[in-house]
Design an enzyme around this catalytic site. Structure first.
Site, PDB file in Angstrom:
ATOM      1  N   THR A   1      20.911 -58.727   7.588  1.00 29.99           N
ATOM      2  CA  THR A   1      22.007 -59.689   7.779  1.00 29.99           C
ATOM      3  C   THR A   1      21.637 -61.171   7.668  1.00 29.99           C
ATOM      4  OG1 THR A   1      22.949 -58.059   9.288  1.00 29.99           O
ATOM      5  CG2 THR A   1      23.938 -60.215   9.357  1.00 29.99           C
TER       6      THR A   1
ATOM      7  N   ARG B   1      30.030 -46.354   6.812  1.00 29.12           N
ATOM      8  CA  ARG B   1      29.678 -46.936   8.123  1.00 29.12           C
ATOM      9  C   ARG B   1      29.892 -48.448   8.089  1.00 29.12           C
ATOM     10  NH1 ARG B   1      25.811 -51.109   9.702  1.00 29.12           N
ATOM     11  NH2 ARG B   1      25.148 -50.688  11.817  1.00 29.12           N
ATOM     12  N   VAL B   2      30.531 -48.946   9.118  1.00 27.70           N
ATOM     13  CA  VAL B   2      30.718 -50.392   9.256  1.00 27.70           C
ATOM     14  C   VAL B   2      30.020 -50.825  10.535  1.00 27.70           C
ATOM     15  CG1 VAL B   2      32.402 -52.239   9.536  1.00 27.70           C
ATOM     16  CG2 VAL B   2      32.917 -50.316   8.019  1.00 27.70           C
ATOM     17  N   GLY B   3      29.206 -51.862  10.436  1.00 28.83           N
ATOM     18  CA  GLY B   3      28.491 -52.367  11.608  1.00 28.83           C
ATOM     19  C   GLY B   3      29.257 -53.482  12.290  1.00 28.83           C
ATOM     20  N   ASP B   4      28.519 -54.352  12.956  1.00 26.02           N
ATOM     21  CA  ASP B   4      29.139 -55.436  13.718  1.00 26.02           C
ATOM     22  C   ASP B   4      29.624 -56.584  12.848  1.00 26.02           C
ATOM     23  OD1 ASP B   4      26.178 -55.751  13.361  1.00 26.02           O
ATOM     24  OD2 ASP B   4      26.677 -57.788  13.999  1.00 26.02           O
TER      25      ASP B   4
ATOM     26  N   THR C   1      23.043 -60.979  14.476  1.00 31.17           N
ATOM     27  CA  THR C   1      22.246 -60.114  13.610  1.00 31.17           C
ATOM     28  C   THR C   1      21.554 -59.084  14.490  1.00 31.17           C
ATOM     29  OG1 THR C   1      20.208 -60.037  12.286  1.00 31.17           O
ATOM     30  CG2 THR C   1      20.508 -61.977  13.655  1.00 31.17           C
ATOM     31  N   GLY C   2      21.235 -57.930  13.906  1.00 29.84           N
ATOM     32  CA  GLY C   2      20.566 -56.899  14.691  1.00 29.84           C
ATOM     33  C   GLY C   2      21.272 -55.563  14.534  1.00 29.84           C
ATOM     34  N   HIS C   3      20.998 -54.667  15.452  1.00 28.04           N
ATOM     35  CA  HIS C   3      21.515 -53.302  15.355  1.00 28.04           C
ATOM     36  C   HIS C   3      23.022 -53.295  15.598  1.00 28.04           C
ATOM     37  CE1 HIS C   3      22.136 -49.121  17.035  1.00 28.04           C
ATOM     38  NE2 HIS C   3      21.745 -48.928  15.796  1.00 28.04           N
ATOM     39  N   GLY C   4      23.789 -53.014  14.545  1.00 31.26           N
ATOM     40  CA  GLY C   4      25.232 -53.168  14.596  1.00 31.26           C
ATOM     41  C   GLY C   4      25.919 -52.372  15.680  1.00 31.26           C
TER      42      GLY C   4
HETATM   43  N1  GLY Z   1      23.939 -56.175  11.937  1.00 37.16           N
HETATM   44  C1  GLY Z   1      24.315 -55.579  10.738  1.00 37.16           C
HETATM   45  C2  GLY Z   1      24.629 -54.161  10.828  1.00 37.16           C
HETATM   46  O1  GLY Z   1      24.243 -53.481  11.784  1.00 37.16           O
HETATM   47  O2  GLY Z   1      25.284 -53.673   9.951  1.00 37.16           O
END
Ligand code: GLY
Length: 310
Positions: A169, A197-200, A220-223
């Protein structure tokens, strides 16, 4: 008041082989975004310009250089938000678009909606004559190699997200001389994500939020972790309760680590020009322009500066 622009190139365990290119990339994007401000552009114009520069730079996971999904395809997510009006536009799972942030801005300005996804987002792009590119032009050799190597999806806990599976990101936040704030975030998502899949990143209040009453944030990081704690809004709610932008970011990222074992980072700017770049991953490339000074960093607790007039 003086304008400020901050960018990030993603919070993850950036390997040494990408360190210099990541720092150079965020510095160049920050300069570009800030130039937009000094030429009279709004905070919204500046974050779009900065994120376009990051999307065009294949060292980052957005636009060119995006992470590949489980089918080896590129599906992109982006958001942009104007803190003056709370106007917001986003796209998710969009294909063949080199600059999703500009498509997100078009959703904001040309539709009655906030978020368009997949086929609908691409049909909208076609209807406004947005440029499309062949998928292969967005895929780097580095990403294809890493995708073949890492066939599992990161769970997002600190150990996994720091294992170099992730490659995460880009984003920008800005305040202009009128005190208006804006944010933008763009990503290819996390490598080997499920198709669809859609993240944050394109979700309002999670991957970004901007409000002139408190500030602008790009995450940014784990969505999945960021979604669960609505990280961007969480940071702003701490600011609304009196915390500094740095402290609000630290407390919120710590909460995400404690509550859902998620790792990540955030950049924040307040309407008065206070700013912070904070992360709980091993590294995050970031840069900020404030007056004549360009600040930048990669490792925790380290920051360097350059005088822009030099
Ligand atoms: N932060 C981006 C995602 O997890 O898709």
């Amino acid at each position: 008041m003086s304008a400020v622009l901050v960018v990030h190139g993603g919070a993850w365990a950036i390997p040494d082989e990408l360190a210099t290119a990541s720092i150079d990339g965020v510095k160049a994007a920050a300069r570009k975004g800030f130039l937009t401000l000094t030429r009279g552009g709004s905070a919204l114009d500046a974050v779009e310009a900065a994120v376009r520069a990051l999307e065009d730079n294949s060292v980052f996971n957005a636009g060119h250089g995006a992470a590949l999904n489980a089918d080896g395809e590129v599906e992109l997510d982006s958001i942009i938000m104007d803190g003056k009006t709370l106007a917001c536009g986003a796209v998710s799972s969009v294909k063949n678009i080199a600059n999703p942030v500009s498509l997100a801005r078009a959703v904001m300005e040309k539709t009655s909606h906030v978020l368009l996804t997949g086929k609908g987002a691409n049909l909208f792009a076609e209807s406004i004559g947005a440029a499309t590119v062949p998928t292969e032009t967005l895929v780097t050799e580095y990403e294809r190699r890493e995708w073949k190597k890492h066939k599992n999806y990161s769970t997002g806990v600190k150990e996994d997200f720091n294992s170099q599976w992730a490659h995460d990101t880009v984003g920008a936040v800005a305040v202009d001389s009128a005190g208006n704030v804006a944010c933008a975030t763009s990503t290819g998502g996390i490598r080997n994500k499920m198709v669809g899949r859609v993240g944050d990143s394109p979700i309002i209040g999670c991957g970004g939020f901007a409000d002139n009453t408190s500030g602008a944030v790009s995450c940014t990081g784990h969505g999945e972790s960021i979604l669960k704690v609505t990280l961007a809004r969480l940071i702003l709610s701490h600011i609304e309760q009196g915390k500094s932008v740095a402290n609000a970011s630290q407390v919120s990222l710590q909460h995400m680590g404690d509550r859902v074992q998620g790792a990540g980072g955030a950049i924040v700017v307040s309407p008065s020009g206070e700013w912070a770049a904070t992360f709980t991953t091993e590294r995050m490339a970031w840069a900020a322009v404030e007056g004549d000074v360009l600040w930048y960093g990669l490792d925790p607790n380290e920051r360097a500066k350059e005088e822009l007039s030099q």
